[in-house]
Design a protein around this motif. Structure first.
Motif, mmCIF file in Angstrom:
data_model
loop_
_atom_site.group_PDB
_atom_site.id
_atom_site.type_symbol
_atom_site.label_atom_id
_atom_site.label_comp_id
_atom_site.label_asym_id
_atom_site.label_seq_id
_atom_site.Cartn_x
_atom_site.Cartn_y
_atom_site.Cartn_z
ATOM 1 N N VAL A 183 83.870 73.469 42.264
ATOM 2 C CA VAL A 183 83.151 72.012 43.041
ATOM 3 C C VAL A 183 81.651 72.513 42.835
ATOM 4 O O VAL A 183 80.377 71.788 41.573
ATOM 5 N N ARG A 184 80.945 73.114 43.053
ATOM 6 C CA ARG A 184 79.652 73.933 43.241
ATOM 7 C C ARG A 184 79.055 73.893 41.438
ATOM 8 O O ARG A 184 78.257 73.333 41.319
ATOM 9 N N ASP A 185 80.118 74.751 40.398
ATOM 10 C CA ASP A 185 79.983 74.513 39.647
ATOM 11 C C ASP A 185 80.251 73.290 38.331
ATOM 12 O O ASP A 185 79.369 73.273 36.763
ATOM 13 N N GLY A 186 80.402 72.126 39.102
ATOM 14 C CA GLY A 186 80.629 70.702 38.088
ATOM 15 C C GLY A 186 81.699 70.410 37.301
ATOM 16 O O GLY A 186 81.884 69.779 36.757
ATOM 17 N N ALA B 179 78.036 66.343 45.841
ATOM 18 C CA ALA B 179 77.115 65.828 45.550
ATOM 19 C C ALA B 179 75.737 67.157 45.462
ATOM 20 O O ALA B 179 75.108 66.216 44.129
ATOM 21 N N ASP B 180 75.776 67.926 45.584
ATOM 22 C CA ASP B 180 73.999 68.572 44.552
ATOM 23 C C ASP B 180 74.376 68.884 43.204
ATOM 24 O O ASP B 180 73.993 68.616 42.765
ATOM 25 N N ALA B 181 76.106 68.820 42.771
ATOM 26 C CA ALA B 181 75.960 69.450 41.550
ATOM 27 C C ALA B 181 76.549 68.092 41.075
ATOM 28 O O ALA B 181 75.111 67.574 39.579
ATOM 29 N N ARG B 182 76.815 67.467 41.997
ATOM 30 C CA ARG B 182 76.323 65.418 41.069
ATOM 31 C C ARG B 182 74.510 65.501 40.488
ATOM 32 O O ARG B 182 73.552 64.909 39.262
ATOM 33 N N LEU C 262 82.770 70.929 51.000
ATOM 34 C CA LEU C 262 83.495 70.527 49.806
ATOM 35 C C LEU C 262 82.042 69.520 48.922
ATOM 36 O O LEU C 262 82.089 69.916 47.845
ATOM 37 N N ALA C 263 82.344 67.988 49.909
ATOM 38 C CA ALA C 263 81.670 67.015 49.948
ATOM 39 C C ALA C 263 80.446 66.914 49.062
ATOM 40 O O ALA C 263 79.830 66.208 48.015
ATOM 41 N N GLY D 218 77.994 70.802 35.059
ATOM 42 C CA GLY D 218 79.407 70.549 34.433
ATOM 43 C C GLY D 218 79.486 68.813 34.111
ATOM 44 O O GLY D 218 78.900 68.338 33.312
ATOM 45 N N MET D 219 80.792 68.401 34.724
ATOM 46 C CA MET D 219 81.257 67.003 34.058
ATOM 47 C C MET D 219 79.550 65.616 34.745
ATOM 48 O O MET D 219 80.471 64.922 34.096
ATOM 49 N N TRP D 220 79.564 66.442 35.681
ATOM 50 C CA TRP D 220 78.507 65.365 36.093
ATOM 51 C C TRP D 220 77.573 64.937 35.308
ATOM 52 O O TRP D 220 76.841 63.844 34.868
ATOM 53 N N GLY D 221 77.218 65.536 34.305
ATOM 54 C CA GLY D 221 76.198 65.564 33.782
ATOM 55 C C GLY D 221 76.681 65.639 31.998
ATOM 56 O O GLY D 221 75.592 64.865 30.833
ATOM 57 N N ALA D 222 77.587 66.116 31.512
ATOM 58 C CA ALA D 222 78.780 65.807 29.891
ATOM 59 C C ALA D 222 79.495 64.146 30.260
ATOM 60 O O ALA D 222 79.925 64.329 29.121
ATOM 61 N N CYS D 223 80.008 63.964 31.119
ATOM 62 C CA CYS D 223 80.920 62.981 31.003
ATOM 63 C C CYS D 223 80.709 61.470 31.425
ATOM 64 O O CYS D 223 79.678 61.132 32.399
#
Length: 179
Positions: free
Chosen positions: A141-144, A166-169, A161-162, A174-179
């Protein structure tokens, strides 16, 4: 004696066999009947050896002499191996990260929450790497590589985990910047 009248006697013999001897069905009792490995119980933990990484949130392990599929609690990674479903954005990257985190042959600790198995029979666990106690679910989760998936009653780490999600997003990891 007719069949309905024999039922109490059959039940009595079965109970006597359980009390006096080691009588159990082939393959042991299902977990919900309290049988099987005593370490595999809600709230418990057990050591396991990773046999292979299935995808971003599932591994195959050996627990003692038994082989089990383990689905990580509290996380969901994009699909890569689901039948009749396309490979999702960031799915291959999530699987690759999971393979780096828990290598084949590596020792892990499985910690269980309140519900031991999902509807597919997989063990549900928080996975900790043996060599350094890294909380694998949280790292994904931390790494997105994973989003949170909170399913009651297995919510012991839902808040942690929430926050990681929120921090990763917010950071676009990871997926938060790519998808």
């Amino acid at each position: 004696m007719t069949w309905p009248r024999a039922l109490p006697w059959i039940a009595l013999l079965l109970v006597a066999g359980l009390v006096l001897g080691d009588v159990r069905p082939p393959g042991g009792w299902p977990g919900w009947l309290g049988g099987g490995d005593p370490a595999l119980r809600p709230g418990g933990s057990t050591a396991a050896q990773v046999e292979r990484v299935v995808d971003g949130d599932t591994i195959a392990v050996r627990v003692g002499d038994e082989r089990e599929r383990v689905r990580y609690i509290g996380v969901d990674t994009p699909e890569t191996v689901k039948p009749d479903a396309p490979v999702e954005c960031w799915g291959p990257a999530a699987s690759a990260l999971n393979k780096r985190l828990v290598r084949d042959g590596e020792q892990v600790t499985l910690r269980f929450d309140r519900e031991l198995r999902d509807r597919y029979g997989r063990l549900l666990a928080y996975v900790y790497r043996g060599r350094d106690r890294l909380f694998v679910n949280a790292r994904l989760v931390r790494d997105g590589a994973a989003r949170t998936l909170s399913i009651s009653p297995n919510t012991a780490h839902a808040g942690e985990l929430a926050r990681l999600q929120a921090d990763a997003r917010a950071a676009g990891r990871g997926m938060w910047g790519a998808c």
